[in-house]
Scaffold this motif. Structure first.
Motif, PDB file in Angstrom:
ATOM      1  N   TYR A 120       0.807  -1.223   0.000  1.00  0.00           N
ATOM      2  CA  TYR A 120       0.000   0.000   0.000  1.00  0.00           C
ATOM      3  C   TYR A 120       0.844   1.278   0.000  1.00  0.00           C
ATOM      4  CZ  TYR A 120      -3.834  -3.165   1.083  1.00  0.00           C
ATOM      5  OH  TYR A 120      -4.757  -4.184   1.040  1.00  0.00           O
ATOM      6  N   ASN A 121       2.149   1.129  -0.234  1.00  0.00           N
ATOM      7  CA  ASN A 121       3.048   2.289  -0.256  1.00  0.00           C
ATOM      8  C   ASN A 121       2.865   3.132   1.010  1.00  0.00           C
ATOM      9  OD1 ASN A 121       5.004   4.036  -1.269  1.00  0.00           O
ATOM     10  ND2 ASN A 121       3.490   5.316  -2.314  1.00  0.00           N
ATOM     11  N   ALA A 122       2.960   2.465   2.145  1.00  0.00           N
ATOM     12  CA  ALA A 122       2.677   3.107   3.430  1.00  0.00           C
ATOM     13  C   ALA A 122       3.959   3.376   4.212  1.00  0.00           C
ATOM     14  CB  ALA A 122       1.753   2.220   4.257  1.00  0.00           C
ATOM     15  N   GLU A 123       3.843   4.258   5.193  1.00  0.00           N
ATOM     16  CA  GLU A 123       4.914   4.481   6.156  1.00  0.00           C
ATOM     17  C   GLU A 123       4.498   3.860   7.486  1.00  0.00           C
ATOM     18  OE1 GLU A 123       6.376   8.491   6.325  1.00  0.00           O
ATOM     19  OE2 GLU A 123       6.454   8.666   4.129  1.00  0.00           O
ATOM     20  N   ILE A 124       5.487   3.440   8.263  1.00  0.00           N
ATOM     21  CA  ILE A 124       5.219   2.675   9.484  1.00  0.00           C
ATOM     22  C   ILE A 124       5.513   3.517  10.721  1.00  0.00           C
ATOM     23  CG2 ILE A 124       5.959   0.683  10.863  1.00  0.00           C
ATOM     24  CD1 ILE A 124       6.465  -0.806   8.225  1.00  0.00           C
ATOM     25  N   ILE A 125       4.597   3.468  11.684  1.00  0.00           N
ATOM     26  CA  ILE A 125       4.797   4.117  12.986  1.00  0.00           C
ATOM     27  C   ILE A 125       4.971   3.032  14.033  1.00  0.00           C
ATOM     28  CG2 ILE A 125       3.797   5.608  14.755  1.00  0.00           C
ATOM     29  CD1 ILE A 125       2.257   7.048  12.570  1.00  0.00           C
ATOM     30  N   ASN A 126       6.090   3.051  14.711  1.00  0.00           N
ATOM     31  CA  ASN A 126       6.365   2.067  15.751  1.00  0.00           C
ATOM     32  C   ASN A 126       5.526   2.343  16.997  1.00  0.00           C
ATOM     33  OD1 ASN A 126       7.838   0.189  17.533  1.00  0.00           O
ATOM     34  ND2 ASN A 126       8.746   2.054  18.371  1.00  0.00           N
ATOM     35  N   ALA A 127       4.906   1.277  17.531  1.00  0.00           N
ATOM     36  CA  ALA A 127       4.145   1.396  18.781  1.00  0.00           C
ATOM     37  C   ALA A 127       4.642   0.376  19.793  1.00  0.00           C
ATOM     38  CB  ALA A 127       2.655   1.218  18.517  1.00  0.00           C
ATOM     39  N   ASP A 128       5.937   0.124  19.758  1.00  0.00           N
ATOM     40  CA  ASP A 128       6.578  -0.737  20.752  1.00  0.00           C
ATOM     41  C   ASP A 128       7.424   0.168  21.640  1.00  0.00           C
ATOM     42  OD1 ASP A 128       8.558  -2.365  22.086  1.00  0.00           O
ATOM     43  OD2 ASP A 128       7.989  -3.999  20.748  1.00  0.00           O
ATOM     44  N   SER A 129       7.090   0.229  22.915  1.00  0.00           N
ATOM     45  CA  SER A 129       7.737   1.188  23.817  1.00  0.00           C
ATOM     46  C   SER A 129       9.233   0.944  23.968  1.00  0.00           C
ATOM     47  CB  SER A 129       7.068   1.138  25.194  1.00  0.00           C
ATOM     48  OG  SER A 129       7.191  -0.154  25.766  1.00  0.00           O
ATOM     49  N   THR A 130       9.694  -0.282  23.760  1.00  0.00           N
ATOM     50  CA  THR A 130      11.119  -0.574  23.935  1.00  0.00           C
ATOM     51  C   THR A 130      11.938  -0.235  22.697  1.00  0.00           C
ATOM     52  OG1 THR A 130      10.859  -2.880  23.211  1.00  0.00           O
ATOM     53  CG2 THR A 130      10.585  -2.428  25.557  1.00  0.00           C
ATOM     54  N   GLN A 131      11.305  -0.250  21.520  1.00  0.00           N
ATOM     55  CA  GLN A 131      12.049   0.002  20.288  1.00  0.00           C
ATOM     56  C   GLN A 131      12.246   1.488  20.015  1.00  0.00           C
ATOM     57  OE1 GLN A 131      10.780  -2.311  16.925  1.00  0.00           O
ATOM     58  NE2 GLN A 131      10.680  -4.203  18.090  1.00  0.00           N
ATOM     59  N   ILE A 132      11.694   2.309  20.872  1.00  0.00           N
ATOM     60  CA  ILE A 132      11.928   3.752  20.790  1.00  0.00           C
ATOM     61  C   ILE A 132      13.398   4.061  21.079  1.00  0.00           C
ATOM     62  CG2 ILE A 132      11.478   5.909  22.062  1.00  0.00           C
ATOM     63  CD1 ILE A 132       8.530   4.874  22.247  1.00  0.00           C
ATOM     64  N   TYR A 133      14.024   3.201  21.891  1.00  0.00           N
ATOM     65  CA  TYR A 133      15.379   3.471  22.361  1.00  0.00           C
ATOM     66  C   TYR A 133      16.446   2.891  21.439  1.00  0.00           C
ATOM     67  CZ  TYR A 133      13.146   5.095  26.577  1.00  0.00           C
ATOM     68  OH  TYR A 133      12.372   5.805  27.457  1.00  0.00           O
ATOM     69  N   LYS A 134      17.483   3.685  21.224  1.00  0.00           N
ATOM     70  CA  LYS A 134      18.632   3.249  20.439  1.00  0.00           C
ATOM     71  C   LYS A 134      19.407   2.179  21.209  1.00  0.00           C
ATOM     72  CE  LYS A 134      19.210   7.987  18.736  1.00  0.00           C
ATOM     73  NZ  LYS A 134      20.101   9.171  18.745  1.00  0.00           N
ATOM     74  N   GLU A 135      20.117   1.349  20.478  1.00  0.00           N
ATOM     75  CA  GLU A 135      21.083   0.374  21.005  1.00  0.00           C
ATOM     76  C   GLU A 135      20.451  -0.869  21.632  1.00  0.00           C
ATOM     77  OE1 GLU A 135      24.916   2.204  22.582  1.00  0.00           O
ATOM     78  OE2 GLU A 135      23.469   3.805  23.023  1.00  0.00           O
ATOM     79  N   MET A 136      19.186  -0.803  22.035  1.00  0.00           N
ATOM     80  CA  MET A 136      18.500  -2.002  22.516  1.00  0.00           C
ATOM     81  C   MET A 136      17.949  -2.725  21.286  1.00  0.00           C
ATOM     82  SD  MET A 136      16.460  -0.519  25.858  1.00  0.00           S
ATOM     83  CE  MET A 136      15.664  -2.062  26.238  1.00  0.00           C
ATOM     84  N   ASN A 137      18.740  -3.593  20.725  1.00  0.00           N
ATOM     85  CA  ASN A 137      18.394  -4.179  19.434  1.00  0.00           C
ATOM     86  C   ASN A 137      17.982  -5.645  19.514  1.00  0.00           C
ATOM     87  OD1 ASN A 137      19.051  -1.711  18.131  1.00  0.00           O
ATOM     88  ND2 ASN A 137      21.215  -2.265  18.148  1.00  0.00           N
ATOM     89  N   ILE A 138      18.871  -6.471  20.029  1.00  0.00           N
ATOM     90  CA  ILE A 138      18.602  -7.911  20.034  1.00  0.00           C
ATOM     91  C   ILE A 138      17.449  -8.247  20.968  1.00  0.00           C
ATOM     92  CG2 ILE A 138      19.563 -10.194  20.531  1.00  0.00           C
ATOM     93  CD1 ILE A 138      22.333  -9.045  19.831  1.00  0.00           C
TER      94      ILE A 138
END
Length: 250
Positions: free
Chosen positions: A24-42
């Motif tokens: 749908y040629n859409a953009e994504i908005i993250n709604a995961d409270s932990t993924q807002i932060y840098k470096e917390m990846n794995i």
């Protein structure tokens, strides 16, 4: 068009969001409270390849910075309004129900003050329960937030059902409980093979006072191990158990 994808951890929300964004040629908005932060990846199962799709509200804060639900609501709605003006399709995806509700419904949030609460979680939980607020005792961040709002600041409890402010197609992903728990256990083992323990060591050395780090599943348990409070085997089992318990509440 707004599509919202929700469901427990480990049900394929990220994969579906990418597929729909391409379609749908859409953009994504993250709604995961932990993924807002840098470096917390794995430990947060953060997406590794954005596949040339624009993502919002992901990797925007350092672990020594505070970020409230009020800020998320304000910034998220600004993004939604801007994208709608451009006639862009939007996909909201994440496992944090509170964050999704803050975007889509008319919750009137206030900017939170950094009030220090000199009470333990059990005491705060009991006082909130006495007010008729039903919340799981393991949800420490929300207990603190509600305690500040309704006990300290004496905000009234509004029991009216919130109204949607955006029309959204809701896609809920679910899985058989036994299969879901098996997937969670496997994913935990895979995270450890990918270097979760090393990631936690590095971040804990860099941000020893990070509240976010100490409260996120996958990180808080391994911090206990690094502090010689529990064994590595106990930490791994706690990650799996806490992840399963969290999935029940999603």
């Amino acid at each position: 068009m707004i599509i919202t994808i929700l469901g427990p951890t480990g049900t394929g929300k990220t994969t579906l969001s990418l597929e729909l964004a391409k379609k749908y040629n859409a953009e994504i908005i993250n709604a995961d409270s932990t993924q807002i932060y840098k470096e917390m990846n794995i430990g947060t199962a953060k997406i590794k390849d954005f596949e040339n799709i624009t993502h919002h509200l992901i990797n925007i804060k350092n672990l020594n910075e505070d970020y409230t639900i009020y800020q998320y609501q304000k910034e998220g709605r600004e993004i939604i309004e801007n994208l709608l003006k451009q006639n862009k399709n939007i996909i909201i995806v994440g496992g944090s129900g509170l964050y999704i509700n803050a975007l889509l419904y008319d919750y009137k949030l206030k900017e939170e003050e950094n009030t220090i609460i000199n009470k333990d979680i059990q005491t705060m939980h009991k006082e909130l329960t006495n007010l008729g607020i039903d919340i799981h005792i393991n949800n420490k961040q929300r207990i603190e937030r509600l305690y500040k709002r309704h006990i300290i600041n004496k905000e009234p409890i509004i029991k009216e059902k919130p109204k949607a402010i955006y029309d959204s197609i809701i896609i809920g992903l679910y899985e058989n409980r036994e299969i879901l728990y098996e997937n969670i256990n496997k994913r935990t083992d895979e995270m450890l093979k990918e270097g979760l323990l090393e990631e936690v060591k590095e971040l804990y050395n860099k941000y020893p006072d990070s509240k976010q780090l100490k409260s996120t599943i996958g990180y808080k348990e391994l911090i206990l191990y690094l502090n010689n409070t529990i064994s590595l085997e106990e930490a791994i089992e706690k990650i799996k158990q806490n992840s399963r318990n969290y999935a029940k509440r999603q």
